[in-house]
Scaffold this active site. Structure first.
Site: not given
Ligand code: S3P
Length: 439
Positions: A101, A352, A33, A321, A29, A129, A173, A396
């Protein structure tokens, strides 16, 4: 058979003892960023310990395609020449975000206000998704986003001038929150997001470090538009979501004792540590310190008998996760573990809940699949193994069942493992360094 196909099926076998110290790769993450904010800032951002997994490399490639110079030196340090909030240029091709995602949803936020045309696509998993969760709030800000099949990628984004928003998120989220905050950077005025539960806050922390005006009041986060983002030097903490695999493995294999230095322990991410502690684990956070605005620590863990628990709802977003590998811990714990209120797990890189139920059943574990969770009755004496489990192409799920194999009498074969490369390319090397055989 080429190398990629050869590593698509992996197997693991009973381990006697895991032992040693090893550094896990950078947080996924935070890595995404750091590239995004580095590109949108003025000046040169330097990133150490970036996760060089396929997901993050997709984000790097996307920004290069939009005219941002990003160079990796021989020491693995990434230097990003920021172009500012108005310096990106239209890519001359579709941007392929692979399995990620995070890349797709956060980039949708960045691109919604950029005055050009973009097409975002991804692999078969990502194209299934839900993207409506970002399209809806961004459209309320005035974004023009077109999608396939009522909210699935490919997405077409025709950037436009946006208006601020005060958005109440229906699901917790971090990706949706971040998409809005990133869109708000290039929007006059202040935009707010109200979250129902505390989700990871890396975007807010990094925006603050880059000089943005970000405020949190209770569950509401507000960012002011058009900040002066100044380039930063970032050291990415070790990814607690990757650390989770050796950590659970060490808990489950008797006689184990391991140390994982420099892992991120941001409280929005430590749900798994709390759940395992409730189950009887003893996990120490040694030498707590701060790196680049994020708390980190050396995680020390030794094996311990675990018992089943009822997962508290408030912990779910903070361990989101980690549920695949948590389910492996539950499958080897004494008694029943009950997880509900986690329907989000159905829309991750795979479904999952289903993937874990099917795999655990084939390992002989008693599992009930609920619409929004699982009930798992553990077998602390160990599992039989000798079966083949499908990962559903989910990194995972693959790593979780390879961890399970360490406590099976016969080897466990896991198919469609190639996506381990998306988040933890050194998984096998790290596990083998600790004494686990995965090949
Ligand atoms: C993430 C947020 C989570 C997580 C993903 C990484 C992020 O998803 O499951 O692996 O980097 O902001 P959600 O925001 O859909 O919960």
């Amino acid at each position: 058979m080429n190398e990629a196909q050869a590593t698509d099926t992996l197997s693991s076998r009973a381990a006697t003892r895991l032992h040693g110290e090893t550094t896990v790769p950078g947080d996924k993450s935070i890595s995404h960023r750091s590239i995004m904010l580095g590109a949108l800032a003025e000046g040169e951002t330097e990133v150490h310990h970036l996760l060089e997994g396929e997901d993050v490399l997709r984000t790097v490639a996307a920004f290069r395609n939009m005219g941002v110079e990003i160079v990796r030196d021989d020491a693995g340090i990434y230097r990003i020449q920021g172009v500012g909030l108005d310096g990106l240029r239209e890519a001359d091709d579709v941007l392929d975000m692979g399995n990620s995602g995070t890349a797709m949803r956060l980039l949708s936020g960045v691109l919604a206000s950029q005055p050009f045309f973009t097409v975002l696509t991804g692999d078969a998993s990502l194209r299934q998704r839900p993207m409506k969760r970002v399209i809806t709030p961004l459209s309320q800000m005035g974004a023009r986003i077109f999608s396939r099949d009522q909210g699935r990628a490919p997405l077409v984004i025709q950037g436009s001038e946006l208006i601020p928003i005060d958005y109440t998120m229906p699901v917790a989220s971090a990706q949706v929150k971040s998409a809005i905050l990133l869109a708000a950077l290039n929007t006059a005025g202040g935009s707010s997001v109200l979250e129902p539960e505390w989700s990871r806050d890396h975007t807010e922390r990094m925006l603050l470090a880059f000089g943005a005006d970000v405020r949190r009041e209770g569950m509401r986060v507000t960012v002011e538009g058009w900040p002066n983002l100044r380039a930063q030097h970032i050291t990415v903490p070790g990814d607690i979501s990757s650390a989770a695999f050796p950590l659970v493995a060490a808990l489950l294999v008797p006689g184990s004792e391991i140390l994982l230095p420099g892992v991120g322990v941001n409280p929005t991410r430590t749900g798994l540590l709390e759940l395992l502690t409730m189950m009887g684990a003893h996990i120490e956070q040694r030498q707590p310190r701060v790196a680049g605005g994020e708390p980190i620590a050396d995680l020390y863990v030794r094996s311990a008998p675990l018992h089943g628990i009822e997962v508290p709802a408030a912990l779910i977003p903070r361990a989101i996760d980690e549920f695949p590998v948590f389910c492996i811990a539950a499958a080897l714990a004494e008694g029943e573990t009950r997880l509900s209120g986690a329907a989000e797990l159905r829309v991750k890189e795979s479904d999952r809940i289903h993937a874990m139920a099917v795999g655990l059943q084939s390992l002989g574990v008693t599992v009930t699949e609920l619409a929004d969770g699982l009930h798992i009755t553990g077998r602390p004496e160990g599992l039989a193994g000798g079966v083949t489990v499908d990962s559903f192409t989910d990194h995972r799920i693959a790593m979780s069942f390879l961890v399970a194999g360490l406590r099976c009498r016969e080897p466990v074969v896991v198919t469609r493992c190639a996506n381990i490369q998306t988040s933890f390319p050194t998984f096998r090397a790290i596990m083998s360094h600790l004494g686990a055989q995965i090949s």
